[in-house]
Design an enzyme around this catalytic site. Structure first.
Site, PDB file in Angstrom:
ATOM      1  N   CYS A  46       0.829   3.526  16.751  1.00  0.00           N
ATOM      2  CA  CYS A  46       1.900   2.544  16.779  1.00  0.00           C
ATOM      3  C   CYS A  46       3.319   2.012  15.778  1.00  0.00           C
ATOM      4  O   CYS A  46       4.061   2.041  16.377  1.00  0.00           O
ATOM      5  CB  CYS A  46       1.416   1.209  17.078  1.00  0.00           C
ATOM      6  SG  CYS A  46       0.370   1.533  18.381  1.00  0.00           S
ATOM      7  N   GLY A  76       0.731  -0.886   0.047  1.00  0.00           N
ATOM      8  CA  GLY A  76      -0.009   0.041  -0.027  1.00  0.00           C
ATOM      9  C   GLY A  76       0.538   1.138   0.325  1.00  0.00           C
ATOM     10  O   GLY A  76       1.761   1.287  -0.674  1.00  0.00           O
TER      11      GLY A  76
HETATM   12  P1  NAD Z   1      -3.745   8.753  23.972  1.00  0.00           P
HETATM   13  O1  NAD Z   1      -2.807   9.341  23.149  1.00  0.00           O
HETATM   14  O2  NAD Z   1      -5.376   7.905  23.082  1.00  0.00           O
HETATM   15  O3  NAD Z   1      -4.944   8.396  25.634  1.00  0.00           O
HETATM   16  C1  NAD Z   1      -3.456   8.760  26.008  1.00  0.00           C
HETATM   17  C2  NAD Z   1      -4.004   9.844  27.305  1.00  0.00           C
HETATM   18  O4  NAD Z   1      -3.471  10.056  28.589  1.00  0.00           O
HETATM   19  C3  NAD Z   1      -4.693  10.893  26.704  1.00  0.00           C
HETATM   20  O5  NAD Z   1      -5.744  11.343  26.672  1.00  0.00           O
HETATM   21  C4  NAD Z   1      -4.149  11.815  27.816  1.00  0.00           C
HETATM   22  O6  NAD Z   1      -4.926  12.770  27.696  1.00  0.00           O
HETATM   23  C5  NAD Z   1      -3.360  11.179  28.752  1.00  0.00           C
HETATM   24  N1  NAD Z   1      -2.864  11.338  29.964  1.00  0.00           N
HETATM   25  C6  NAD Z   1      -1.577  12.057  29.227  1.00  0.00           C
HETATM   26  N2  NAD Z   1      -0.783  12.032  30.435  1.00  0.00           N
HETATM   27  C7  NAD Z   1      -1.205  11.673  32.103  1.00  0.00           C
HETATM   28  C8  NAD Z   1      -1.674  11.365  33.103  1.00  0.00           C
HETATM   29  N3  NAD Z   1      -0.211  12.245  33.560  1.00  0.00           N
HETATM   30  N4  NAD Z   1      -2.450  11.389  33.216  1.00  0.00           N
HETATM   31  C9  NAD Z   1      -3.089  11.139  33.138  1.00  0.00           C
HETATM   32  N5  NAD Z   1      -3.691  11.247  31.833  1.00  0.00           N
HETATM   33  C10 NAD Z   1      -2.660  11.346  31.209  1.00  0.00           C
HETATM   34  O7  NAD Z   1      -3.101   7.002  23.752  1.00  0.00           O
HETATM   35  P2  NAD Z   1      -3.565   5.503  23.530  1.00  0.00           P
HETATM   36  O8  NAD Z   1      -3.167   5.204  21.651  1.00  0.00           O
HETATM   37  O9  NAD Z   1      -4.484   4.984  24.169  1.00  0.00           O
HETATM   38  O10 NAD Z   1      -1.573   5.000  23.712  1.00  0.00           O
HETATM   39  C11 NAD Z   1      -2.080   4.218  25.028  1.00  0.00           C
HETATM   40  C12 NAD Z   1      -0.131   3.787  25.130  1.00  0.00           C
HETATM   41  O11 NAD Z   1      -1.077   1.944  24.735  1.00  0.00           O
HETATM   42  C13 NAD Z   1       0.953   3.769  24.333  1.00  0.00           C
HETATM   43  O12 NAD Z   1       1.605   3.685  24.618  1.00  0.00           O
HETATM   44  C14 NAD Z   1       0.118   3.152  22.883  1.00  0.00           C
HETATM   45  O13 NAD Z   1       2.099   3.014  22.319  1.00  0.00           O
HETATM   46  C15 NAD Z   1      -0.275   1.224  22.941  1.00  0.00           C
HETATM   47  N6  NAD Z   1      -1.151   0.993  21.752  1.00  0.00           N
HETATM   48  C16 NAD Z   1      -2.206   1.784  21.764  1.00  0.00           C
HETATM   49  C17 NAD Z   1      -2.976   1.310  20.576  1.00  0.00           C
HETATM   50  C18 NAD Z   1      -3.986   1.976  20.149  1.00  0.00           C
HETATM   51  O14 NAD Z   1      -3.977   0.968  19.048  1.00  0.00           O
HETATM   52  N7  NAD Z   1      -3.989   2.771  20.005  1.00  0.00           N
HETATM   53  C19 NAD Z   1      -2.792   0.083  21.052  1.00  0.00           C
HETATM   54  C20 NAD Z   1      -1.462  -0.971  21.499  1.00  0.00           C
HETATM   55  C21 NAD Z   1      -1.142  -0.608  22.755  1.00  0.00           C
END
Ligand code: NAD
Length: 449
Positions: A267, A260
């Site tokens: 991620c 693609g």
């Molecule tokens: P995101 O950015 O959607 O959400 C993170 C949240 O944390 C935000 O709403 C932010 O405001 C909040 N935050 C930041 N600092 C904070 C604090 N000190 N106290 C409270 N809240 C706080 O992130 P996400 O996509 O959910 O990803 C989170 C983790 O999971 C990352 O490490 C990511 O790599 C991993 N992950 C994500 C996915 C995905 O599909 N999105 C899948 C697997 C793993």
């Protein structure tokens, strides 16, 4: 029933929190983003994810799911605390764990009973220990001693099917170093593991590394296929046929073999870079991953050049972009290849008509300032009057678009299919010039004459 807190209410935190509430736990989702918390309290979700809204509303109404922006409300009395915080790339590509450590310090300020701290974020090896140290320091500063456990529980959910992935996971990975941590987590996850037995228990370092290894493998498969696609175009082979032949081999399997315009999202790009950085920190290199990153970057450039080569000059041209999200069934635009394309096309003077089934509100926030960008109601409106359609995300509805009708409304009948969603022969029958990935559009050296 356990009292659970999710620190971080993004894709991972909100989905996990809602699913744990669905299993009967009392869950508080904590976020420092007050606006997000307020809108969740009002039943409005900050992002699109199939099936999530119903789950959030049902569990909020049942008084099992709560939202707050205050640690002092979310932490006292909590038995299991998940960290679901951002772990972005630092400037050098390494993983920035400052959000995790800040949250750990804030957690220590409000802890009042024994707690299992579970890291769900994707983090480099050794982060579990750093979290332990940050909490210990916080407790020491307060002059209190409260026992706590550290568990690594990397998340494997996929945006677009996150609720199903969470409710019926193909694996639940637990990195533990205490019997208590293991027992609490097994207890919590057993209802999610009824159909099969996907709970994998290991040491914390292996669990932390396994998540990166999985994403790096997926990224490498995509980049491998993208480089094969380039070869296919040169020698007159068809990457779709090559993929079918490869994917039916049970040792290989069909997933993540679609070429693609490159992988994006929050991620894969950052996780591959972070794994390379982890290796560099200990004096190792992972050249296979350097290549995966490099191939991914050039894949976006090559697709853009295909468009530019065709038109020569893009000023005065109108291009419809179908799909903006980094993949279908999500409104997530983080590192979406469409954004790279849009930036380059705008610089060359094109006028763009954008459409995505769910990402339009987020796209408007990012792209509203460009006069040459127009936001459309559907794929038909986007294509009307355009010189070409650029398909950047393979949304299901684009599969069934009426190209006969669309062709009539366009200035020129051209489709640049960045996801190989359509059939070259079908499109050509309808009078379209069709360009895709890994299927020759010029005479190849081995073509039968
Ligand atoms: P995101 O950015 O959607 O959400 C993170 C949240 O944390 C935000 O709403 C932010 O405001 C909040 N935050 C930041 N600092 C904070 C604090 N000190 N106290 C409270 N809240 C706080 O992130 P996400 O996509 O959910 O990803 C989170 C983790 O999971 C990352 O490490 C990511 O790599 C991993 N992950 C994500 C996915 C995905 O599909 N999105 C899948 C697997 C793993």
């Amino acid at each position: 029933m356990k009292k659970i807190t999710l620190i971080g209410t993004g894709y991972v935190g909100l989905v996990t929190g809602a699913c744990l509430a669905e299993m009967g736990h009392r869950v508080t989702c904590l976020d420092i983003d007050t606006e997000k918390v307020d809108s969740l309290k009002a039943g409005k979700l900050p992002f699109f994810e199939p099936g999530l809204e119903e789950l959030v509303i049902r569990n909020t109404e049942a008084q099992r799911l709560f939202f707050t922006d205050k640690y002092s409300e979310a932490i006292p009395g909590c038995e299991v605390c998940f960290l679901a915080l951002p772990t972005p790339s630092g400037e050098d590509g390494s993983c920035d764990i400052s959000y995790i450590l800040m949250a750990a310090a804030q957690l220590a300020e409000s802890m009042d009973n024994e707690i299992v701290v579970v890291n769900k974020s994707t983090v480099p090896v050794g982060t579990g220990e750093k979290v332990r140290t940050a909490i210990k320091q916080g407790l020491t500063t307060r002059g209190v001693e409260i026992p706590f456990e550290i568990v690594s529980n990397p998340e494997f959910l996929r945006e677009g099917s996150a609720v199903t992935d969470c409710m019926k996971p193909d694996r639940i990975l637990l990195g533990v170093d205490s019997q208590k941590g293991e027992a609490v987590m097994k207890d919590l996850y057993t209802p999610f593991a009824i159909d099969n037995d996907p709970i994998l228990i290991m040491d914390i370092a292996s669990s932390e590394l396994a998540k990166y290894a999985s994403n790096a493998m997926l990224a490498t498969r995509i980049s491998f296929m993208n480089s094969l696609a380039r070869l296919c175009e040169e020698v007159g082979a068809n990457i779709k046929n090559v993929r079918t032949a490869m994917g039916t081999d049970p040792r290989i399997g069909p997933s993540y073999l679609s070429p693609g315009i490159g992988f994006g999202g929050s991620c894969l790009p950052k996780d591959v870079k972070a794994l390379v950085a982890t290796a560099e920190e200990v004096g190792l290199s992972l050249p296979i991953l350097d290549s995966a990153i490099q191939i991914n970057q050039t894949q976006q450039i090559l697709f853009f050049e295909k468009i530019l080569d065709h038109f020569g000059d893009l000023s005065g041209k109108t291009l419809a972009i179908w799909g903006l999200a980094f993949k279908p069934d999500t409104d997530d635009l983080r590192e979406a290849p469409s954004l790279y394309l849009i930036e380059r096309l705008l610089k060359k003077g094109a006028t763009l008509k954008l459409y995505d089934p769910v990402a339009m509100p987020k796209a408007k926030v990012l792209l509203n300032q460009y006069e040459q960008v127009h936001f459309c109601q559907d794929e038909y409106e986007a294509a009307a009057g355009a010189n070409a359609i650029i398909l950047a995300t393979e949304w299901h509805q684009f599969q069934f678009a009426d190209f006969a009708q669309i062709g009539v409304s366009m200035k020129e009948k051209i489709l640049f299919d960045g996801r190989n969603q359509h059939q070259k022969s079908e499109m050509e029958k309808l009078g379209f010039d069709y360009f895709c990935i890994g299927i020759q559009s010029k005479a190849a050296p081995y073509a039968h004459s």
